[in-house]
Design an enzyme around this catalytic site. Sequence first.
Site, PDB file in Angstrom:
ATOM      1  CG  ASN A  12      -1.776   1.211   1.341  1.00  0.00           C
ATOM      2  OD1 ASN A  12      -1.912   1.980   0.392  1.00  0.00           O
ATOM      3  ND2 ASN A  12      -2.374   1.412   2.507  1.00  0.00           N
ATOM      4  CE  LYS A  14      -0.143   3.202   4.846  1.00  0.00           C
ATOM      5  NZ  LYS A  14       0.102   3.354   6.308  1.00  0.00           N
ATOM      6  CG  HIS A 100      -5.647   1.594   5.544  1.00  0.00           C
ATOM      7  ND1 HIS A 100      -5.162   2.544   6.419  1.00  0.00           N
ATOM      8  CD2 HIS A 100      -4.639   0.713   5.343  1.00  0.00           C
ATOM      9  CE1 HIS A 100      -3.904   2.250   6.728  1.00  0.00           C
ATOM     10  NE2 HIS A 100      -3.567   1.142   6.091  1.00  0.00           N
ATOM     11  CD  GLU A 102      -2.808   5.384   6.973  1.00  0.00           C
ATOM     12  OE1 GLU A 102      -1.757   5.052   7.545  1.00  0.00           O
ATOM     13  OE2 GLU A 102      -2.935   5.420   5.737  1.00  0.00           O
ATOM     14  CD  GLU A 170      -2.940  -2.414   7.558  1.00  0.00           C
ATOM     15  OE1 GLU A 170      -1.790  -2.367   7.111  1.00  0.00           O
ATOM     16  OE2 GLU A 170      -3.794  -1.556   7.313  1.00  0.00           O
ATOM     17  N   GLY A 176       3.075   1.949  10.941  1.00  0.00           N
ATOM     18  CA  GLY A 176       4.058   3.011  10.803  1.00  0.00           C
ATOM     19  C   GLY A 176       4.795   3.382  12.073  1.00  0.00           C
ATOM     20  CB  SER A 214       5.582  -2.019  11.898  1.00  0.00           C
ATOM     21  OG  SER A 214       5.178  -0.703  12.232  1.00  0.00           O
TER      22      SER A 214
END
Length: 252
Positions: A12, A14, A100, A102, A170, A176, A214
Amino acid sequence: MSKQRRPLIAGNWKMNGLAGSAAPELQELVKRAGEHSDPACDILICPPATLIDKMAGLAKGSAVKIGGQDCHANESGAHTGDISAEMLKDTGADYCIVGHSERRADHGESNTVVKAKAGAALRAGLIAIVCVGETLAEREGDKTLEVISDQVRNSLPEGATAGNTVIAYEPVWAIGTGKTPTPEDVAVVHAHIRKELGSLVGDSEAVRILYGGSVKGSNAAELMAVENVDGALVGGASLKAVDFWPIVRTCI
């Protein structure tokens, strides 16, 4: 990983990548994949929508597939700035990420919205990668499995099958941050997801469940060895072929 489920290693990107810098990275990935006549896993890159058409052209005929990072629930209409699943398909995408963390956090996407988007992906002939995961507060409050159950049950669309739907777990607090749950923690959540799928999807044992958060070359093999982990959804480490390939290689 299970022998009955073909692993999927998905990158991904992003909101990263311009044509000039992204093309060489994808070409290098295609080259490395091409050195294996029959890779034992599916390889996917989900670049920004601006690059899908170009990336699909560069990857055509290779083992590398291209996907979108999001889609609108509707096929068309007055939705300025949005992109439909049909548009993604038209540009050469085979997959689409929906839900996702985010998107859920930054855009307030509920399970209902995610379900509609996943349904749109299936409608367009894309494979939907439905993301689920808990926040740090939810984990510390011992609500991880409760949150995951709610997201899985209410984010999967009608018609979801092992052939058109992938689940990606996730943990939000690991994305991250460089932090990852222990293999034992991952095993517990993935087993729980598998159990939930039993009442939602007819061929639940064949549904692929990815781990994300990660993932990098140094920990990929350990994570991929966990039961019910059928691949990875990779963020930052997928931007460079030299970083992404070691993760892919754990499944080849």
